[in-house]
Design an enzyme around this catalytic site. Structure first.
Site, PDB file in Angstrom:
ATOM      1  N   CYS A 229       0.795  -1.236   0.000  1.00  0.00           N
ATOM      2  CA  CYS A 229       0.000   0.000   0.000  1.00  0.00           C
ATOM      3  C   CYS A 229       0.828   1.287   0.000  1.00  0.00           C
ATOM      4  O   CYS A 229       0.275   2.371  -0.151  1.00  0.00           O
ATOM      5  CB  CYS A 229      -0.953   0.009   1.191  1.00  0.00           C
ATOM      6  SG  CYS A 229      -0.140   0.280   2.790  1.00  0.00           S
TER       7      CYS A 229
ATOM      8  N   CYS B 269      11.847  -8.228  12.640  1.00  0.00           N
ATOM      9  CA  CYS B 269      12.426  -9.092  11.613  1.00  0.00           C
ATOM     10  C   CYS B 269      11.448  -9.089  10.434  1.00  0.00           C
ATOM     11  O   CYS B 269      10.400  -9.731  10.485  1.00  0.00           O
ATOM     12  CB  CYS B 269      12.607 -10.487  12.204  1.00  0.00           C
ATOM     13  SG  CYS B 269      13.392 -11.661  11.107  1.00  0.00           S
TER      14      CYS B 269
END
Length: 135
Positions: free
Chosen positions: A51, A123
């Site tokens: 997005c 991560c």
């Protein structure tokens, strides 16, 4: 949950590559040490590949040697959201999602001793990010 950016499954599939779709929309994981941003030191902003929302900045990226890009803090407190992930039996984790579109980004871990200001390691899959270098 309702997000600012919502699309049908067909729209996501048309927009994203098969690998991007698998990671971002199906909570997949790219193979360790294969992502384009794992070792980059380029200064800039990391946005959601789905997005375009700003997620992380290069100033918070650090070398964790885990095989994926690692950050110790999102760009803004409301840039990402987290939720419990019990997909691996006996190994609970915390999933990280884009707060704008709900796409899966990776996981966050706490207390690993990296010496970062937050003691967190976001991560994040490279394939879920797009880096815009600073000018």
């Amino acid at each position: 949950m309702t997000y600012k950016v919502e699309k049908s499954d067909e729209e996501w599939r048309a927009q994203l590559s098969p690998e991007e779709y698998h990671v971002l929309r199906e909570a997949g994981t790219e193979r360790a040490f294969t992502g384009e941003y794992t070792d980059t030191k380029t200064v800039g902003v990391y946005a959601c590949r789905a997005c375009g929302a700003e997620l992380f900045r290069s100033e918070t990226k650090f070398e964790s040697h885990c095989g994926w890009p690692s950050f110790y803090d999102p760009a803004a407190t409301d840039a990402v959201e987290t939720r419990p992930d019990h997909s691996l039996p006996g190994r609970p984790r915390t999933e990280v999602l884009c707060a704008t579109c709900g796409s899966h980004l990776g996981h966050v871990f706490e207390g690993e001793g990296y010496g970062t200001p937050t003691d967190l390691r976001y991560c994040i899959n490279s394939v879920s990010l797009r880096l815009t270098p600073a000018e």
